[in-house]
Design a protein around this motif. Structure first.
Motif, mmCIF file in Angstrom:
data_model
loop_
_atom_site.group_PDB
_atom_site.id
_atom_site.type_symbol
_atom_site.label_atom_id
_atom_site.label_comp_id
_atom_site.label_asym_id
_atom_site.label_seq_id
_atom_site.Cartn_x
_atom_site.Cartn_y
_atom_site.Cartn_z
ATOM 1 N N GLU A 34 -6.403 -2.721 -1.424
ATOM 2 C CA GLU A 34 -6.027 -3.207 -0.096
ATOM 3 C C GLU A 34 -4.515 -3.431 0.008
ATOM 4 O O GLU A 34 -3.926 -3.262 1.073
ATOM 5 C CB GLU A 34 -6.752 -4.518 0.243
ATOM 6 C CG GLU A 34 -8.208 -4.353 0.556
ATOM 7 C CD GLU A 34 -9.113 -4.332 -0.669
ATOM 8 O OE1 GLU A 34 -8.607 -4.300 -1.820
ATOM 9 O OE2 GLU A 34 -10.347 -4.340 -0.471
ATOM 10 N N ASP A 38 -2.226 -1.747 2.959
ATOM 11 C CA ASP A 38 -1.387 -2.486 3.903
ATOM 12 C C ASP A 38 0.088 -2.116 3.760
ATOM 13 O O ASP A 38 0.835 -2.134 4.739
ATOM 14 C CB ASP A 38 -1.575 -3.991 3.737
ATOM 15 C CG ASP A 38 -2.900 -4.473 4.308
ATOM 16 O OD1 ASP A 38 -3.606 -3.661 4.949
ATOM 17 O OD2 ASP A 38 -3.221 -5.656 4.113
ATOM 18 N N SER A 57 -6.134 -12.583 0.923
ATOM 19 C CA SER A 57 -5.839 -11.311 1.584
ATOM 20 C C SER A 57 -6.402 -10.107 0.821
ATOM 21 O O SER A 57 -6.220 -8.970 1.242
ATOM 22 C CB SER A 57 -4.334 -11.151 1.768
ATOM 23 O OG SER A 57 -3.691 -11.216 0.525
ATOM 24 N N TYR A 59 -5.431 -8.920 -1.990
ATOM 25 C CA TYR A 59 -4.371 -8.136 -2.606
ATOM 26 C C TYR A 59 -4.417 -8.203 -4.118
ATOM 27 O O TYR A 59 -3.951 -7.290 -4.790
ATOM 28 C CB TYR A 59 -2.996 -8.625 -2.143
ATOM 29 C CG TYR A 59 -2.665 -8.308 -0.703
ATOM 30 C CD1 TYR A 59 -3.301 -7.284 -0.014
ATOM 31 C CD2 TYR A 59 -1.706 -9.036 -0.025
ATOM 32 C CE1 TYR A 59 -2.998 -7.003 1.301
ATOM 33 C CE2 TYR A 59 -1.385 -8.754 1.289
ATOM 34 C CZ TYR A 59 -2.035 -7.736 1.947
ATOM 35 O OH TYR A 59 -1.721 -7.449 3.250
#
Length: 140
Positions: A34, A38, A57, A59
């Motif tokens: 991810e 992004d 998030s 990440y």
């Protein structure tokens, strides 16, 4: 005379070895796909990646201190996946994908998480590459 136009369809070609090294470095990193997704469209600050913010998030795989996240990001810069964001005053604490990073993201996003999970050999080879860091002229 008309200005020259840049064709965005032209893809940079990287040596297969560079692609494999960059892919392995990301798979062995503490980050999730991810993050690269992004980073295709926006710069991501180190504060968004470390600590609980990175977990929320999606990440990172685990909560990391800022120094740990920075060191992992610096290795991804060294293999060509990421670059530091620059503003009018110099370097920032944000990162973006390079063209190589975009290609690696496309390759990994086509796989299931189980398919791009690193093996023990991947971890050992990645650690060896980080530790040794031979110059490019050495031919390895």
């Amino acid at each position: 005379m008309a200005p020259a136009e840049f064709d965005h369809a032209i893809a940079l070609r990287y040596p297969r070895r560079s692609l494999k090294r960059a892919e392995r470095a990301f798979r062995c990193s503490p980050f999730r796909l991810e993050l690269l997704g992004d980073m295709r469209s926006q710069s991501i600050s180190i504060r968004q990646v470390c600590g609980q913010a990175g977990l929320k998030s999606h990440y990172s795989r685990r909560a990391m201190a800022e120094l740990q996240a920075e060191n992992a990001m610096m290795w991804l810069i060294a293999v060509g996946l990421l670059r530091r964001e620059v503003d009018g005053q110099g370097l920032t604490d944000s990162f973006r994908l390079t063209p190589l990073g975009r290609q690696v993201f496309e390759q990994l996003s086509a796989l299931s998480p189980a398919q791009y999970r690193p093996t023990l050999v991947d971890h050992l080879y990645n650690a060896w590459c980080r530790w040794v860091r031979l110059p490019s002229w050495a031919g390895f």
